[in-house]
Design a protein around this motif. Structure first.
Motif, PDB file in Angstrom:
ATOM      1  N   LYS A 167     -18.949   7.331 -52.975  1.00  0.00           N
ATOM      2  CA  LYS A 167     -20.339   7.568 -53.415  1.00  0.00           C
ATOM      3  C   LYS A 167     -20.349   8.683 -54.468  1.00  0.00           C
ATOM      4  O   LYS A 167     -21.051   8.591 -55.485  1.00  0.00           O
ATOM      5  CB  LYS A 167     -21.217   7.968 -52.224  1.00  0.00           C
ATOM      6  CG  LYS A 167     -21.319   6.890 -51.123  1.00  0.00           C
ATOM      7  CD  LYS A 167     -22.229   7.383 -50.003  1.00  0.00           C
ATOM      8  CE  LYS A 167     -22.142   6.592 -48.709  1.00  0.00           C
ATOM      9  NZ  LYS A 167     -22.664   5.232 -48.743  1.00  0.00           N
ATOM     10  N   ALA A 225     -19.146  -0.993 -52.343  1.00  0.00           N
ATOM     11  CA  ALA A 225     -18.332  -1.966 -51.584  1.00  0.00           C
ATOM     12  C   ALA A 225     -17.234  -2.586 -52.455  1.00  0.00           C
ATOM     13  O   ALA A 225     -16.098  -2.735 -52.019  1.00  0.00           O
ATOM     14  CB  ALA A 225     -19.227  -3.045 -50.994  1.00  0.00           C
ATOM     15  N   ASP A 274     -14.085   2.106 -46.818  1.00  0.00           N
ATOM     16  CA  ASP A 274     -15.395   1.467 -46.697  1.00  0.00           C
ATOM     17  C   ASP A 274     -16.441   2.287 -47.438  1.00  0.00           C
ATOM     18  O   ASP A 274     -16.346   3.519 -47.511  1.00  0.00           O
ATOM     19  CB  ASP A 274     -15.776   1.342 -45.213  1.00  0.00           C
ATOM     20  CG  ASP A 274     -16.986   0.435 -45.028  1.00  0.00           C
ATOM     21  OD1 ASP A 274     -16.776  -0.775 -44.827  1.00  0.00           O
ATOM     22  OD2 ASP A 274     -18.142   0.919 -45.100  1.00  0.00           O
ATOM     23  N   ALA A 275     -17.452   1.574 -47.929  1.00  0.00           N
ATOM     24  CA  ALA A 275     -18.519   2.213 -48.710  1.00  0.00           C
ATOM     25  C   ALA A 275     -19.320   3.238 -47.893  1.00  0.00           C
ATOM     26  O   ALA A 275     -20.033   4.079 -48.451  1.00  0.00           O
ATOM     27  CB  ALA A 275     -19.469   1.142 -49.238  1.00  0.00           C
ATOM     28  N   TYR A 276     -19.215   3.126 -46.576  1.00  0.00           N
ATOM     29  CA  TYR A 276     -19.873   4.029 -45.629  1.00  0.00           C
ATOM     30  C   TYR A 276     -19.602   5.525 -45.943  1.00  0.00           C
ATOM     31  O   TYR A 276     -20.483   6.370 -45.851  1.00  0.00           O
ATOM     32  CB  TYR A 276     -19.290   3.619 -44.281  1.00  0.00           C
ATOM     33  CG  TYR A 276     -19.688   4.272 -43.009  1.00  0.00           C
ATOM     34  CD1 TYR A 276     -20.930   4.840 -42.822  1.00  0.00           C
ATOM     35  CD2 TYR A 276     -18.802   4.264 -41.936  1.00  0.00           C
ATOM     36  CE1 TYR A 276     -21.266   5.394 -41.596  1.00  0.00           C
ATOM     37  CE2 TYR A 276     -19.135   4.810 -40.707  1.00  0.00           C
ATOM     38  CZ  TYR A 276     -20.369   5.385 -40.544  1.00  0.00           C
ATOM     39  OH  TYR A 276     -20.693   5.929 -39.340  1.00  0.00           O
ATOM     40  N   GLN A 290     -25.660   4.309 -45.312  1.00  0.00           N
ATOM     41  CA  GLN A 290     -25.826   2.850 -45.184  1.00  0.00           C
ATOM     42  C   GLN A 290     -25.645   2.118 -46.520  1.00  0.00           C
ATOM     43  O   GLN A 290     -25.530   0.898 -46.528  1.00  0.00           O
ATOM     44  CB  GLN A 290     -27.249   2.532 -44.701  1.00  0.00           C
ATOM     45  CG  GLN A 290     -27.560   3.073 -43.334  1.00  0.00           C
ATOM     46  CD  GLN A 290     -29.055   3.349 -43.170  1.00  0.00           C
ATOM     47  OE1 GLN A 290     -29.729   3.760 -44.106  1.00  0.00           O
ATOM     48  NE2 GLN A 290     -29.565   3.134 -41.976  1.00  0.00           N
ATOM     49  N   CYS A 291     -25.659   2.835 -47.613  1.00  0.00           N
ATOM     50  CA  CYS A 291     -25.687   2.210 -48.938  1.00  0.00           C
ATOM     51  C   CYS A 291     -24.368   1.480 -49.234  1.00  0.00           C
ATOM     52  O   CYS A 291     -23.297   2.032 -49.051  1.00  0.00           O
ATOM     53  CB  CYS A 291     -25.948   3.278 -50.004  1.00  0.00           C
ATOM     54  SG  CYS A 291     -26.184   2.577 -51.634  1.00  0.00           S
ATOM     55  N   ARG A 292     -24.471   0.241 -49.706  1.00  0.00           N
ATOM     56  CA  ARG A 292     -23.276  -0.585 -49.928  1.00  0.00           C
ATOM     57  C   ARG A 292     -22.857  -0.633 -51.397  1.00  0.00           C
ATOM     58  O   ARG A 292     -22.040  -1.472 -51.782  1.00  0.00           O
ATOM     59  CB  ARG A 292     -23.530  -2.019 -49.440  1.00  0.00           C
ATOM     60  CG  ARG A 292     -23.990  -2.162 -48.014  1.00  0.00           C
ATOM     61  CD  ARG A 292     -23.039  -1.585 -46.994  1.00  0.00           C
ATOM     62  NE  ARG A 292     -21.707  -2.148 -47.086  1.00  0.00           N
ATOM     63  CZ  ARG A 292     -20.643  -1.647 -46.479  1.00  0.00           C
ATOM     64  NH1 ARG A 292     -20.743  -0.552 -45.759  1.00  0.00           N
ATOM     65  NH2 ARG A 292     -19.473  -2.213 -46.606  1.00  0.00           N
ATOM     66  N   ARG A 293     -23.390   0.230 -52.241  1.00  0.00           N
ATOM     67  CA  ARG A 293     -23.156   0.066 -53.676  1.00  0.00           C
ATOM     68  C   ARG A 293     -21.680   0.227 -54.069  1.00  0.00           C
ATOM     69  O   ARG A 293     -21.284  -0.239 -55.131  1.00  0.00           O
ATOM     70  CB  ARG A 293     -24.026   1.029 -54.489  1.00  0.00           C
ATOM     71  CG  ARG A 293     -23.520   2.448 -54.582  1.00  0.00           C
ATOM     72  CD  ARG A 293     -24.474   3.321 -55.341  1.00  0.00           C
ATOM     73  NE  ARG A 293     -25.747   3.430 -54.631  1.00  0.00           N
ATOM     74  CZ  ARG A 293     -26.815   4.071 -55.088  1.00  0.00           C
ATOM     75  NH1 ARG A 293     -26.778   4.632 -56.276  1.00  0.00           N
ATOM     76  NH2 ARG A 293     -27.908   4.168 -54.374  1.00  0.00           N
ATOM     77  N   CYS A 307     -14.438  -0.303 -53.037  1.00  0.00           N
ATOM     78  CA  CYS A 307     -13.579  -0.249 -51.838  1.00  0.00           C
ATOM     79  C   CYS A 307     -12.699  -1.486 -51.748  1.00  0.00           C
ATOM     80  O   CYS A 307     -11.533  -1.391 -51.343  1.00  0.00           O
ATOM     81  CB  CYS A 307     -14.427  -0.099 -50.578  1.00  0.00           C
ATOM     82  SG  CYS A 307     -15.213   1.517 -50.503  1.00  0.00           S
ATOM     83  N   GLY A 349     -29.251  -3.804 -50.669  1.00  0.00           N
ATOM     84  CA  GLY A 349     -28.008  -3.167 -50.199  1.00  0.00           C
ATOM     85  C   GLY A 349     -27.895  -1.688 -50.563  1.00  0.00           C
ATOM     86  O   GLY A 349     -26.962  -1.011 -50.143  1.00  0.00           O
ATOM     87  N   TRP A 350     -28.822  -1.195 -51.387  1.00  0.00           N
ATOM     88  CA  TRP A 350     -28.762   0.218 -51.760  1.00  0.00           C
ATOM     89  C   TRP A 350     -29.748   1.024 -50.905  1.00  0.00           C
ATOM     90  O   TRP A 350     -30.865   0.567 -50.659  1.00  0.00           O
ATOM     91  CB  TRP A 350     -29.164   0.418 -53.227  1.00  0.00           C
ATOM     92  CG  TRP A 350     -28.168  -0.078 -54.235  1.00  0.00           C
ATOM     93  CD1 TRP A 350     -27.326  -1.146 -54.087  1.00  0.00           C
ATOM     94  CD2 TRP A 350     -27.931   0.458 -55.535  1.00  0.00           C
ATOM     95  NE1 TRP A 350     -26.584  -1.308 -55.232  1.00  0.00           N
ATOM     96  CE2 TRP A 350     -26.926  -0.332 -56.131  1.00  0.00           C
ATOM     97  CE3 TRP A 350     -28.465   1.527 -56.252  1.00  0.00           C
ATOM     98  CZ2 TRP A 350     -26.451  -0.081 -57.418  1.00  0.00           C
ATOM     99  CZ3 TRP A 350     -28.001   1.778 -57.536  1.00  0.00           C
ATOM    100  CH2 TRP A 350     -26.992   0.976 -58.104  1.00  0.00           C
TER     101      TRP A 350
END
Ligand code: ADP
Length: 499
Positions: free
Chosen positions: A140, A109, A133-135, A104-107, A112, A43-44
């Motif tokens: 980040k 999430a 959203d993590a987007y 794209q990284c979901r770290r 959020c 997911g990262w």
């Protein structure tokens, strides 16, 4: 103007590209270089910001060499970039404090989820036009401050800088002198108030991000600075920048409210210009800044589709039903219709207007007579059905009618898809000859700022249409197809939910 060319830097998610455009907006030369995708944990997703810079620099030098022109022939540099990807660097050394965190990284999430649980997502939507959203970049940047050893202390002392890829490239190009971004990129950070046009102090406080880290926000078409002559051999003005999707909207000359483009790539990005008024979305679309130009800011509504061209890749790589994406056009044309087959490519859930993370892909309506062509056709049709759903949301939320869809991206080469799209939308679909709309948009923004082009009218005159597709499907057929699609989507929804 004595100069004959514009240099556009198109910094994408998987490659850095440089393109030289002439006065007619034609591509004179182009060069691209891939760089590493780093996946340190599930997911990262990370990029090495120095590798991004070096690959961009190589392609810029190489394209100038290939085009065989003198550096003095280039009027200015414009930048289009992958959006939201976050870099934090040390102002003293000019070095990033860690790898860039990719959109794209979901770290973040979970971070959020907490924002949503505390109902801060409403304030975020109100102020930034985005969803929690993590987007987006804000969480980040907060993650970097909270996890990279020593980062917070340095940030508190004012010695760290935050930027998206546009900021990072300008910083490097200017010889580490200039720390700026443009309105379109700022509007993707989740930190920028798109109404007041200011970094939002309440959000910064909530995310614990010092304002001293942030770049100055400038128009998208403006002489910001000049390139350090040591880098490309001349002090070329850097005078245009925008996030890639906004750059494509500009490159498609969607200058007036209601004008809309769709990019058919791995996913789709549909953006409608909504003029000087930010339109609030009721269907979960994003309200975003299109660009700042001519002393004002213009807005867009944006909807994205997660799986578009990717469904064709899936036919090729997973099902092995085709060898190349291009052959789908002929295969689809072998049959009169999809024989009642629908593919809902909800491989990663469904976005607007369904917003169902539990939806999963499905193939429905199979009978003994369903063959390879029907499946291929249903896959192409699914791209157009999803676009139709998002286009309906955009029209509804904006209150503007879609009178034409301008298209680009890899899958826009498919004539069957384009015709089917025009039929579903009941709107003209226009494919320009030059599909390099992202880089072209960056070149246009930069060229307008230095007087290389006198105004938007001149850019509109540069539009060369490759092909227009007009709706021709009978109404009843269209209604039946849309009804079938809705039923197929209904069957796919909630599949992963375990009650
Ligand atoms: P991205 O920028 O997202 O990597 P591109 O704009 O390069 O994507 O487009 C590539 C996508 O378009 C791929 O998913 C591919 O399957 C699809 N594609 C390319 N050519 C065709 C075609 N002729 N018909 C249908 N899909 C196509």
């Amino acid at each position: 103007m004595a100069q004959k060319y514009l240099l556009a830097l198109d910094q994408g998610t998987t490659s850095s590209r440089s393109i030289i455009f002439n006065h007619r907006g034609e591509v004179v030369a182009s060069c691209s270089e891939p760089f590493d995708q780093l996946y340190p944990k599930p997911g990262w997703v990370e990029h090495d910001a120095n590798q991004i810079w070096n690959s961009q620099l190589h392609t810029a030098r190489e394209v100038i060499r290939q085009a065989d022109l003198k550096i003095g022939d280039i009027a200015a540099i414009g930048i289009a970039n992958q959006r939201e990807t976050t870099v934090v660097w040390d102002r003293n050394s000019g070095e990033p404090v860690c790898n860039a965190i990719v959109w794209q990284c979901r770290r973040t999430a979970e971070y959020c989820d907490r924002l949503k649980a505390e109902k801060f997502d409403r304030a975020l939507k109100e102020k930034t036009g985005l969803v929690a959203d993590a987007y987006f970049s804000g969480t980040k940047a907060a993650w970097i401050l909270n996890h990279v050893p020593g980062a917070r202390e340095k940030a508190e002392k004012g010695s760290l800088a935050f930027g998206t890829i546009d900021s990072w490239l300008v910083y490097k190009l200017s010889g580490c002198r200039t720390h700026i971004t443009d309105y379109s990129n700022a509007s993707r950070t989740l930190l920028y108030n798109i109404h007041d046009l200011k970094w939002d102090t309440e959000i910064l406080r909530r995310f614990d991000i010092p304002a001293s880290m942030l770049p100055e926000v400038r128009p998208s078409s403006h002489v910001y600075t000049v390139a350090d002559p040591k880098i490309l051999g001349a002090a070329l003005p850097i005078s245009g920048m925008a996030g890639d999707q906004q750059a494509a909207l500009f490159g498609q000359c969607c200058f007036d409210p209601g004008m809309t483009k769709n990019t058919y790539g791995t996913g789709c990005f549909l953006l409608m210009n909504t003029g000087t008024e930010p339109k609030r979305s009721e269907s979960g679309l994003l309200t975003t800044i299109a660009w700042g130009i001519d002393g004002r800011v213009e807005y867009a509504l944006e909807g994205s589709i997660f799986i578009a061209g990717a469904v064709i890749q899936w036919l090729r790589d997973e099902l092995k039903l085709i060898d190349t994406a291009a052959e789908t056009e002929a295969l689809a044309a072998l049959v009169e219709d999809a024989n009642g087959v629908y593919i809902v490519p909800a491989f990663v859930g469904l976005g607007a207007p369904y917003w169902d993370p539990y939806a999963r892909g499905s193939i429905l309506g199979l009978t003994r007579g369903a063959n390879r062509s029907h499946i291929v056709r249903a896959a192409l049709e699914s791209i157009a059905f999803q676009t139709k759903d998002v286009a309906d949301c955009i029209s509804h939320d904006s209150g503007l009618t879609l009178s034409e869809l301008r298209i680009d991206g890899g899958a826009s080469a498919n004539n069957f898809l384009c015709q089917f799209q025009a039929d579903l939308l009941q709107t003209k679909v226009t494919r320009p000859k030059i599909l390099e709309t992202t880089a072209r948009g960056a070149a246009y923004l930069a060229g307008l700022a230095v007087g290389f082009w006198k105004g938007k009218e001149e850019l509109i005159r540069n539009v060369v249409v490759d092909r227009e597709f007009f709706p021709r499907m009978p109404l009843v057929q269209r209604q039946n197809l849309l009804r079938g699609w809705q039923r197929a989507v209904d069957r796919s929804r909630g599949w992963e939910r375990v009650d």
